[in-house]
Design a protein around this motif. Structure first.
Motif, PDB file in Angstrom:
ATOM      1  N   GLY A   1       0.734  -0.869   0.212  1.00 18.11           N
ATOM      2  CA  GLY A   1      -0.152  -0.024  -0.539  1.00 18.11           C
ATOM      3  C   GLY A   1       0.817   1.661   0.218  1.00 18.11           C
ATOM      4  N   ALA A   2       0.016   2.841   0.285  1.00 13.23           N
ATOM      5  CA  ALA A   2       1.053   3.634  -0.439  1.00 13.23           C
ATOM      6  C   ALA A   2       1.420   4.124   1.415  1.00 13.23           C
ATOM      7  CB  ALA A   2      -0.268   4.937  -0.800  1.00 13.23           C
ATOM      8  N   GLY A   3       0.979   3.954   2.260  1.00 11.22           N
ATOM      9  CA  GLY A   3       1.727   3.561   4.204  1.00 11.22           C
ATOM     10  C   GLY A   3       1.198   3.175   4.964  1.00 11.22           C
ATOM     11  N   VAL A   4       1.969   3.072   6.277  1.00  8.68           N
ATOM     12  CA  VAL A   4       0.987   2.036   6.666  1.00  8.68           C
ATOM     13  C   VAL A   4      -0.435   2.574   7.334  1.00  8.68           C
ATOM     14  CG1 VAL A   4       1.783   1.632   9.622  1.00  8.68           C
ATOM     15  CG2 VAL A   4       3.592   2.850   7.841  1.00  8.68           C
ATOM     16  N   SER A   5      -0.936   1.383   7.677  1.00  8.10           N
ATOM     17  CA  SER A   5      -2.372   1.119   7.834  1.00  8.10           C
ATOM     18  C   SER A   5      -2.725   0.255   9.254  1.00  8.10           C
ATOM     19  CB  SER A   5      -2.886  -0.068   6.611  1.00  8.10           C
ATOM     20  OG  SER A   5      -4.119   0.362   6.904  1.00  8.10           O
ATOM     21  N   GLN A   6      -3.402   1.322   9.874  1.00 14.66           N
ATOM     22  CA  GLN A   6      -3.671   0.526  10.983  1.00 14.66           C
ATOM     23  C   GLN A   6      -4.893   0.015  10.990  1.00 14.66           C
ATOM     24  OE1 GLN A   6      -0.446   3.166  13.679  1.00 14.66           O
ATOM     25  NE2 GLN A   6      -1.193   2.077  14.635  1.00 14.66           N
ATOM     26  N   SER A   7      -5.923  -0.377  11.841  1.00 14.76           N
ATOM     27  CA  SER A   7      -6.643  -0.939  12.487  1.00 14.76           C
ATOM     28  C   SER A   7      -6.748  -1.508  13.374  1.00 14.76           C
ATOM     29  CB  SER A   7      -7.556  -1.478  11.254  1.00 14.76           C
ATOM     30  OG  SER A   7      -6.475  -3.186  10.921  1.00 14.76           O
ATOM     31  N   PRO A   8      -8.566  -1.219  14.333  1.00 11.58           N
ATOM     32  CA  PRO A   8      -8.992  -0.334  13.886  1.00 11.58           C
ATOM     33  C   PRO A   8      -8.814   0.315  14.025  1.00 11.58           C
ATOM     34  CG  PRO A   8      -9.651  -1.358  15.858  1.00 11.58           C
ATOM     35  CD  PRO A   8      -8.645  -2.289  15.623  1.00 11.58           C
ATOM     36  N   ARG A   9      -9.353   1.948  13.980  1.00 16.51           N
ATOM     37  CA  ARG A   9      -8.818   3.565  13.951  1.00 16.51           C
ATOM     38  C   ARG A   9      -9.343   3.626  15.062  1.00 16.51           C
ATOM     39  NH1 ARG A   9      -6.470   7.056  14.134  1.00 16.51           N
ATOM     40  NH2 ARG A   9      -6.531   9.063  12.810  1.00 16.51           N
ATOM     41  N   TYR A  10     -10.609   3.370  15.533  1.00 20.12           N
ATOM     42  CA  TYR A  10     -10.809   3.434  17.001  1.00 20.12           C
ATOM     43  C   TYR A  10     -11.182   2.278  17.924  1.00 20.12           C
ATOM     44  CZ  TYR A  10     -11.014   8.243  15.228  1.00 20.12           C
ATOM     45  OH  TYR A  10     -10.927   9.526  14.193  1.00 20.12           O
ATOM     46  N   LYS A  11     -10.939   1.711  18.856  1.00 22.58           N
ATOM     47  CA  LYS A  11     -11.393   0.680  19.259  1.00 22.58           C
ATOM     48  C   LYS A  11     -11.825   0.939  21.193  1.00 22.58           C
ATOM     49  CE  LYS A  11     -12.314  -3.537  20.415  1.00 22.58           C
ATOM     50  NZ  LYS A  11     -13.083  -4.517  19.639  1.00 22.58           N
ATOM     51  N   VAL A  12     -12.986   0.733  21.689  1.00 23.51           N
ATOM     52  CA  VAL A  12     -13.970   0.755  22.772  1.00 23.51           C
ATOM     53  C   VAL A  12     -13.679  -0.296  23.326  1.00 23.51           C
ATOM     54  CG1 VAL A  12     -15.542   1.956  24.383  1.00 23.51           C
ATOM     55  CG2 VAL A  12     -14.857   2.663  22.339  1.00 23.51           C
ATOM     56  N   PHE A 106       4.772   6.701   9.809  1.00 23.98           N
ATOM     57  CA  PHE A 106       4.086   6.349  10.878  1.00 23.98           C
ATOM     58  C   PHE A 106       2.277   6.619   9.796  1.00 23.98           C
ATOM     59  CE2 PHE A 106       6.084   6.885  14.822  1.00 23.98           C
ATOM     60  CZ  PHE A 106       7.306   7.528  15.121  1.00 23.98           C
ATOM     61  N   GLY A 107       1.654   5.129  10.420  1.00 23.99           N
ATOM     62  CA  GLY A 107       0.663   5.063  10.770  1.00 23.99           C
ATOM     63  C   GLY A 107      -0.359   5.775  11.348  1.00 23.99           C
ATOM     64  N   ASN A 108      -1.835   6.241  10.771  1.00 19.55           N
ATOM     65  CA  ASN A 108      -2.590   6.765  11.682  1.00 19.55           C
ATOM     66  C   ASN A 108      -2.971   7.069  13.385  1.00 19.55           C
ATOM     67  OD1 ASN A 108      -2.493   8.403   9.354  1.00 19.55           O
ATOM     68  ND2 ASN A 108      -4.593   8.409   9.149  1.00 19.55           N
ATOM     69  N   GLY A 109      -2.724   5.422  13.911  1.00 19.31           N
ATOM     70  CA  GLY A 109      -3.008   4.703  15.116  1.00 19.31           C
ATOM     71  C   GLY A 109      -4.244   4.160  14.930  1.00 19.31           C
ATOM     72  N   THR A 110      -4.995   3.787  16.414  1.00 18.14           N
ATOM     73  CA  THR A 110      -5.304   3.252  16.946  1.00 18.14           C
ATOM     74  C   THR A 110      -5.372   4.074  18.087  1.00 18.14           C
ATOM     75  OG1 THR A 110      -5.534   1.331  15.306  1.00 18.14           O
ATOM     76  CG2 THR A 110      -6.945   1.144  17.898  1.00 18.14           C
ATOM     77  N   ARG A 111      -6.588   4.666  18.005  1.00 17.26           N
ATOM     78  CA  ARG A 111      -7.349   5.363  19.617  1.00 17.26           C
ATOM     79  C   ARG A 111      -7.977   4.068  20.594  1.00 17.26           C
ATOM     80  NH1 ARG A 111      -7.282  10.146  21.208  1.00 17.26           N
ATOM     81  NH2 ARG A 111      -7.114  11.289  19.423  1.00 17.26           N
ATOM     82  N   LEU A 112      -7.220   3.659  21.396  1.00 11.84           N
ATOM     83  CA  LEU A 112      -8.259   2.622  21.968  1.00 11.84           C
ATOM     84  C   LEU A 112      -8.509   2.906  23.679  1.00 11.84           C
ATOM     85  CD1 LEU A 112      -9.008  -0.439  23.287  1.00 11.84           C
ATOM     86  CD2 LEU A 112      -6.489  -0.302  24.038  1.00 11.84           C
ATOM     87  N   THR A 113      -9.628   3.014  24.347  1.00 14.81           N
ATOM     88  CA  THR A 113     -10.598   3.540  25.135  1.00 14.81           C
ATOM     89  C   THR A 113     -10.849   2.474  26.121  1.00 14.81           C
ATOM     90  OG1 THR A 113     -11.244   5.872  23.487  1.00 14.81           O
ATOM     91  CG2 THR A 113     -12.254   5.212  26.074  1.00 14.81           C
TER      92      THR A 113
END
Lengths: 115, 115
Positions: A1-12, A106-113
């Motif tokens: 891919g074009a960049g670093v990919s992270q999933s999920p974008r958000y996780k609760v 860097f990827g866009n990150g996964t925000r974990l709550t």
């Protein structure tokens, strides 16, 4: 891919649940890093892979954190029995292996709550 | 150990104003120094770097000079634009893991530019 990919974008997650965060690095990148970024803070190193080998895991905060990269490409960061203090953005970064001058992507990150 | 201290934010300026974001570091040896930028909704991107004392890194009108005598790497721009609004992180390369960088970040400085 074009960049670093992270999933999920958000996780609760509810406290006590297990979570798995995925990172797809740039194709061909040998080095892969995980960082943890708490709210209002800079990223902090968690662990490093060179291909499938985990060469440094000194930043993992507890034995509830586990990372793997079995085929030297995709990596998964797993957190068992999540706690509220695990709430953060988890960043993945990759680079080619050219010594000290390899830039990190860097990827866009996964925000974990954790609730 | 290695550490980075950044000017606390948030910083708010008007368009075309002069920008300085201070960064000082503590390190053993001779680390490389970096500025990373995080635009809203995006991942960290390398803005500029310097690998030895007295080097000047520059990109997109931003500059920073590696000052060993004052252990500083202040970020400057002569005339900021609204599009420069972002969070800026100063970082140094810490212990090398078989040639790969292990970055130590400051806490970040949020910059807002008003038209």
């Amino acid at each position: 891919g074009a960049g670093v990919s992270q999933s999920p974008r958000y996780k609760v997650a509810k406290r006590g649940q297990d979570v798995a965060l995925r990172c797809d690095p740039i194709s061909g990148h040998v080095s892969l890093f995980w960082y943890q970024q708490a709210l209002g803070q800079g990223p902090e190193f968690l662990t490093y892979f060179q291909n499938e080998a985990q060469l440094d895991k000194s930043g993992l905060p507890s034995d509830r954190f586990f990372a793997e990269r079995p085929e030297g490409s995709v990596s998964t960061l797993k957190i068992q029995r999540t706690q509220q203090e695990d709430s953060a953005v988890y960043l993945c970064a990759s680079s080619t292996y050219r010594g000290n001058n390899s830039p990190l992507h860097f990827g866009n990150g996964t925000r974990l709550t954790v609730t | 150990g290695n550490s980075v201290t950044q000017m606390e934010g948030p910083v708010t300026l008007s368009e075309e104003a002069f920008l300085t974001i201070n960064c000082t570091y503590t390190a053993t040896g001779y680390p490389s120094l970096f500025w990373y930028v995080q635009y809203p909704g995006e991942g960290l991107q390398l803005l500029l770097k310097a690998t030895k004392a007295d080097d000047k890194g520059s990109n997109k009108g931003f500059e920073a000079t590696y000052r060993k005598e004052t252990t500083s790497f202040h970020l400057e721009k002569g005339s900021v634009q609204v599009s420069d609004s972002a969070v800026y992180f100063c970082a140094l390369s810490g212990i090398l893991i078989q040639g790969a960088q292990k970055l130590v970040f400051g806490q970040g400085t949020r910059l807002t530019i008003n038209p």
